[in-house]
Design a protein around this motif. Sequence first.
Motif, PDB file in Angstrom:
ATOM      1  N   LYS A 136      -4.285   1.300   1.507  1.00  0.00           N
ATOM      2  CA  LYS A 136      -3.399   0.148   1.343  1.00  0.00           C
ATOM      3  C   LYS A 136      -3.946  -1.065   2.095  1.00  0.00           C
ATOM      4  O   LYS A 136      -3.984  -2.180   1.565  1.00  0.00           O
ATOM      5  CB  LYS A 136      -1.991   0.501   1.827  1.00  0.00           C
ATOM      6  CG  LYS A 136      -0.968  -0.570   1.598  1.00  0.00           C
ATOM      7  CD  LYS A 136       0.421  -0.109   2.013  1.00  0.00           C
ATOM      8  CE  LYS A 136       1.444  -1.198   1.768  1.00  0.00           C
ATOM      9  NZ  LYS A 136       2.800  -0.773   2.091  1.00  0.00           N
TER      10      LYS A 136
ATOM     11  N   ILE B 271      -7.087  -6.502  -3.876  1.00  0.00           N
ATOM     12  CA  ILE B 271      -6.816  -5.675  -5.048  1.00  0.00           C
ATOM     13  C   ILE B 271      -5.641  -4.754  -4.736  1.00  0.00           C
ATOM     14  O   ILE B 271      -5.178  -4.693  -3.598  1.00  0.00           O
ATOM     15  CB  ILE B 271      -8.054  -4.834  -5.465  1.00  0.00           C
ATOM     16  CG1 ILE B 271      -8.507  -3.912  -4.309  1.00  0.00           C
ATOM     17  CG2 ILE B 271      -9.196  -5.744  -5.920  1.00  0.00           C
ATOM     18  CD1 ILE B 271      -9.666  -2.987  -4.660  1.00  0.00           C
ATOM     19  N   THR B 272      -5.185  -4.010  -5.718  1.00  0.00           N
ATOM     20  CA  THR B 272      -4.111  -3.054  -5.475  1.00  0.00           C
ATOM     21  C   THR B 272      -4.671  -1.783  -4.854  1.00  0.00           C
ATOM     22  O   THR B 272      -5.855  -1.468  -5.021  1.00  0.00           O
ATOM     23  CB  THR B 272      -3.380  -2.684  -6.784  1.00  0.00           C
ATOM     24  OG1 THR B 272      -4.290  -1.958  -7.625  1.00  0.00           O
ATOM     25  CG2 THR B 272      -2.850  -3.926  -7.509  1.00  0.00           C
ATOM     26  N   SER B 273      -3.826  -1.048  -4.165  1.00  0.00           N
ATOM     27  CA  SER B 273      -4.279   0.224  -3.595  1.00  0.00           C
ATOM     28  C   SER B 273      -4.624   1.205  -4.718  1.00  0.00           C
ATOM     29  O   SER B 273      -5.504   2.047  -4.565  1.00  0.00           O
ATOM     30  CB  SER B 273      -3.252   0.802  -2.629  1.00  0.00           C
ATOM     31  OG  SER B 273      -2.010   0.957  -3.249  1.00  0.00           O
TER      32      SER B 273
ATOM     33  N   ALA C 219      -7.291  -2.279   0.485  1.00  0.00           N
ATOM     34  CA  ALA C 219      -7.005  -2.970  -0.775  1.00  0.00           C
ATOM     35  C   ALA C 219      -6.537  -4.398  -0.505  1.00  0.00           C
ATOM     36  O   ALA C 219      -6.948  -5.338  -1.197  1.00  0.00           O
ATOM     37  CB  ALA C 219      -5.955  -2.190  -1.571  1.00  0.00           C
ATOM     38  N   LYS C 220      -5.710  -4.555   0.508  1.00  0.00           N
ATOM     39  CA  LYS C 220      -5.224  -5.892   0.869  1.00  0.00           C
ATOM     40  C   LYS C 220      -6.390  -6.778   1.305  1.00  0.00           C
ATOM     41  O   LYS C 220      -6.479  -7.942   0.908  1.00  0.00           O
ATOM     42  CB  LYS C 220      -4.180  -5.780   1.982  1.00  0.00           C
ATOM     43  CG  LYS C 220      -3.528  -7.072   2.346  1.00  0.00           C
ATOM     44  CD  LYS C 220      -2.426  -6.855   3.367  1.00  0.00           C
ATOM     45  CE  LYS C 220      -1.758  -8.184   3.697  1.00  0.00           C
ATOM     46  NZ  LYS C 220      -0.648  -8.014   4.616  1.00  0.00           N
TER      47      LYS C 220
END
Length: 132
Positions: free
Chosen positions: A21, A29-31, A24-25
């Motif tokens: 998580k 991008i999304t996890s 990704a941040k």
Amino acid sequence: MSETLGDRLRRLREKKEWTQKYAAKVFGITSGALSNYERGERTPDAEMLKRIAEIYNVSVDYLIGKRSLRESKQYPNESSLDDYIEEIIGRDAVLTLQSMDRLDEHERELLIIFLQGLKARRKHFQSKDTGL
């Protein structure tokens, strides 16, 4: 079995002790997308590969398996230097060194002499293998 892009991404993330998580941040991008990259279900585009390489301080060639971490020549931070050392001497040697206190001047000298001996040994056997 050789290491995949996903394996390298996961190892680099874990080396920083980042959750998917959080990573990704950082990458924007999304996890779920990062999870897909790490599982090898999707491949990041060229721009994302460059972004990931920059953030992890490695080369894109390293990420895609064209170069080893050592060859990527990007070691200005401590965590990538740790990876480089582990790649060269192996995990057992790293653990042994970590269990020791700081080497004194004489011990450092001995270690350098030992490493120079290993280098000479390698050169000797390489010249035998190539017939030189």
